[in-house]
Design a protein around this motif. Structure first.
Motif, PDB file in Angstrom:
ATOM      1  N   ASN A 156      29.996 -51.320  45.668  1.00  0.00           N
ATOM      2  CA  ASN A 156      30.930 -52.028  46.534  1.00  0.00           C
ATOM      3  C   ASN A 156      31.841 -51.020  47.251  1.00  0.00           C
ATOM      4  O   ASN A 156      32.314 -50.066  46.641  1.00  0.00           O
ATOM      5  CB  ASN A 156      31.734 -52.949  45.599  1.00  0.00           C
ATOM      6  N   HIS A 157      32.070 -51.261  48.554  1.00  0.00           N
ATOM      7  CA  HIS A 157      32.955 -50.373  49.330  1.00  0.00           C
ATOM      8  C   HIS A 157      34.015 -51.212  50.057  1.00  0.00           C
ATOM      9  O   HIS A 157      34.479 -50.833  51.130  1.00  0.00           O
ATOM     10  CB  HIS A 157      32.090 -49.575  50.313  1.00  0.00           C
ATOM     11  N   THR A 158      34.364 -52.351  49.485  1.00  0.00           N
ATOM     12  CA  THR A 158      35.262 -53.393  50.015  1.00  0.00           C
ATOM     13  C   THR A 158      34.599 -54.166  51.164  1.00  0.00           C
ATOM     14  O   THR A 158      33.568 -53.746  51.676  1.00  0.00           O
ATOM     15  CB  THR A 158      36.650 -52.880  50.532  1.00  0.00           C
ATOM     16  N   TYR A 159      35.225 -55.257  51.571  1.00  0.00           N
ATOM     17  CA  TYR A 159      34.641 -56.091  52.629  1.00  0.00           C
ATOM     18  C   TYR A 159      34.948 -55.536  54.019  1.00  0.00           C
ATOM     19  O   TYR A 159      34.080 -55.412  54.865  1.00  0.00           O
ATOM     20  CB  TYR A 159      35.167 -57.537  52.515  1.00  0.00           C
ATOM     21  N   ASN A 160      36.214 -55.159  54.219  1.00  0.00           N
ATOM     22  CA  ASN A 160      36.654 -54.735  55.560  1.00  0.00           C
ATOM     23  C   ASN A 160      37.036 -53.262  55.651  1.00  0.00           C
ATOM     24  O   ASN A 160      37.773 -52.873  56.543  1.00  0.00           O
ATOM     25  CB  ASN A 160      37.876 -55.571  55.983  1.00  0.00           C
ATOM     26  N   HIS A 161      36.583 -52.451  54.716  1.00  0.00           N
ATOM     27  CA  HIS A 161      36.951 -51.031  54.685  1.00  0.00           C
ATOM     28  C   HIS A 161      38.462 -50.853  54.635  1.00  0.00           C
ATOM     29  O   HIS A 161      39.065 -50.162  55.463  1.00  0.00           O
ATOM     30  CB  HIS A 161      36.360 -50.273  55.887  1.00  0.00           C
ATOM     31  N   VAL A 162      39.072 -51.461  53.650  1.00  0.00           N
ATOM     32  CA  VAL A 162      40.538 -51.388  53.528  1.00  0.00           C
ATOM     33  C   VAL A 162      40.947 -50.307  52.528  1.00  0.00           C
ATOM     34  O   VAL A 162      40.189 -49.961  51.618  1.00  0.00           O
ATOM     35  CB  VAL A 162      41.120 -52.734  53.036  1.00  0.00           C
ATOM     36  N   GLN A 163      42.149 -49.800  52.720  1.00  0.00           N
ATOM     37  CA  GLN A 163      42.710 -48.837  51.766  1.00  0.00           C
ATOM     38  C   GLN A 163      43.402 -49.630  50.662  1.00  0.00           C
ATOM     39  O   GLN A 163      44.469 -50.221  50.883  1.00  0.00           O
ATOM     40  CB  GLN A 163      43.675 -47.894  52.479  1.00  0.00           C
ATOM     41  N   LEU A 164      42.797 -49.652  49.497  1.00  0.00           N
ATOM     42  CA  LEU A 164      43.201 -50.595  48.439  1.00  0.00           C
ATOM     43  C   LEU A 164      44.629 -50.393  47.918  1.00  0.00           C
ATOM     44  O   LEU A 164      45.246 -51.342  47.447  1.00  0.00           O
ATOM     45  CB  LEU A 164      42.204 -50.523  47.277  1.00  0.00           C
ATOM     46  N   ASP A 165      45.151 -49.167  48.005  1.00  0.00           N
ATOM     47  CA  ASP A 165      46.504 -48.970  47.481  1.00  0.00           C
ATOM     48  C   ASP A 165      47.583 -49.301  48.522  1.00  0.00           C
ATOM     49  O   ASP A 165      48.765 -49.142  48.283  1.00  0.00           O
ATOM     50  CB  ASP A 165      46.685 -47.543  46.938  1.00  0.00           C
ATOM     51  N   LYS A 166      47.141 -49.776  49.687  1.00  0.00           N
ATOM     52  CA  LYS A 166      48.119 -50.120  50.740  1.00  0.00           C
ATOM     53  C   LYS A 166      48.253 -51.631  50.909  1.00  0.00           C
ATOM     54  O   LYS A 166      48.996 -52.089  51.764  1.00  0.00           O
ATOM     55  CB  LYS A 166      47.671 -49.502  52.077  1.00  0.00           C
ATOM     56  N   ILE A 167      47.482 -52.410  50.132  1.00  0.00           N
ATOM     57  CA  ILE A 167      47.548 -53.868  50.270  1.00  0.00           C
ATOM     58  C   ILE A 167      47.905 -54.484  48.923  1.00  0.00           C
ATOM     59  O   ILE A 167      47.905 -53.798  47.900  1.00  0.00           O
ATOM     60  CB  ILE A 167      46.210 -54.451  50.796  1.00  0.00           C
ATOM     61  N   SER A 168      48.198 -55.791  48.939  1.00  0.00           N
ATOM     62  CA  SER A 168      48.604 -56.433  47.686  1.00  0.00           C
ATOM     63  C   SER A 168      47.425 -56.472  46.713  1.00  0.00           C
ATOM     64  O   SER A 168      46.258 -56.406  47.129  1.00  0.00           O
ATOM     65  CB  SER A 168      49.081 -57.850  47.956  1.00  0.00           C
ATOM     66  N   GLU A 169      47.758 -56.614  45.439  1.00  0.00           N
ATOM     67  CA  GLU A 169      46.699 -56.662  44.429  1.00  0.00           C
ATOM     68  C   GLU A 169      45.786 -57.870  44.661  1.00  0.00           C
ATOM     69  O   GLU A 169      44.573 -57.795  44.474  1.00  0.00           O
ATOM     70  CB  GLU A 169      47.308 -56.721  43.022  1.00  0.00           C
ATOM     71  N   THR A 170      46.387 -58.971  45.100  1.00  0.00           N
ATOM     72  CA  THR A 170      45.600 -60.181  45.361  1.00  0.00           C
ATOM     73  C   THR A 170      44.587 -59.930  46.475  1.00  0.00           C
ATOM     74  O   THR A 170      43.411 -60.279  46.362  1.00  0.00           O
ATOM     75  CB  THR A 170      46.531 -61.345  45.791  1.00  0.00           C
ATOM     76  N   ARG A 171      45.039 -59.295  47.544  1.00  0.00           N
ATOM     77  CA  ARG A 171      44.112 -59.011  48.657  1.00  0.00           C
ATOM     78  C   ARG A 171      43.047 -58.000  48.248  1.00  0.00           C
ATOM     79  O   ARG A 171      41.886 -58.113  48.624  1.00  0.00           O
ATOM     80  CB  ARG A 171      44.888 -58.483  49.875  1.00  0.00           C
TER      81      ARG A 171
END
Ligand SMILES: [Zn+2]
Length: 242
Positions: A117-132
């Motif tokens: 898995n490389h996320t759905y939208n290529h997001v930086q995971l530590d910059k968004i909420s845990e829920t997102r």
């Protein structure tokens, strides 16, 4: 309450994986866990997991990993070349790129490659909420499951950004890299080969992107060159747990 229970369950699953890993470790003679292997392990698997160097391993092992696919134009060319050579690689897929390319994902699975898995939208995971962040991961896992019937276990976080304090409650094992070929930047076959040659060692995890013609060419040239020299190409899970 329900949410809490789920979180607890996912923690338990991860604890289970850790327990299994340490059980294997404790049964293994420490002497075979080479010092170099342990530092590589921290890069590959993050804190708390160690890479095992198998006693029966007679050839140095490396893993080719491809992010940001599947790509409708180039991924199949890469799969053709890997199939011809009998090589398995690891693909970290973007959920949004799967649509319309389901047949490619199916083929990767059928031909024995590791799908992560490389996320759905290529997001930086530590910059968004845990829920997102969880949504990004789970939505991609579900797309892959619908096609292959298997939930991915491994995750390549975009930009290598993984939140350490929450990692135990997301049911994924993060996989980083030890050689960044910068293939997307240079799009130059010789440059990619030089970077790989210069840094390659037993246990290397090579980062590439299967959306460039030059990457396909470089990856296959790398396979030919290093297979000839006696190296073994493995899926990245084999460098984390035996
Ligand atoms: Zn990426």
């Amino acid at each position: 309450m329900k949410k809490r229970k789920r979180k607890f369950e996912s923690c338990m699953i991860f604890a289970g994986i850790l327990f299994a890993a340490f059980t294997v470790l404790s049964r293994t003679d420490n002497a075979i866990i080479q010092e170099a292997g342990i530092s590589a392990a921290k890069i590959i698997a993050g804190e708390g997991m160690q890479r095992l160097v198998r006693e029966d391993q007679d050839r140095p092992q490396i893993a080719l990993t491809f992010d940001d696919g599947p790509d409708e134009k180039y991924t199949e060319k890469l799969l053709d070349g890997l199939k011809e050579r009998g090589i398995k690689a690891s693909f970290f897929l973007l959920g949004k790129s799967i649509e319309g390319n389901e047949h490619i994902v199916k083929r990767m699975h059928r031909e024995g490659h590791l799908i992560g898995n490389h996320t759905y939208n290529h997001v930086q995971l530590d910059k968004i909420s845990e829920t997102r962040a969880r949504e990004e991961i789970l939505k991609t896992n579900n797309r892959i499951y619908e096609i292959t019937g298997e939930y991915p276990v491994y995750m390549r976080p975009p930009y290598g950004a993984w939140k350490k304090d929450t990692e135990f409650c997301v049911e994924m094992i993060p996989v980083f890299w030890t050689i960044d070929t910068l293939d997307w930047k240079t799009q130059n076959v010789q440059d990619v080969l030089q970077r790989a040659r210069k840094n390659i060692k037993n246990g290397s995890v090579i980062l590439m992107h299967d959306e460039y013609e030059t990457t396909v060419e470089a990856a296959l040239a790398l396979v030919d060159e290093f297979t000839e020299q006696g190296w073994e190409f493995v899926t990245v899970d084999r460098l984390i747990l035996p």
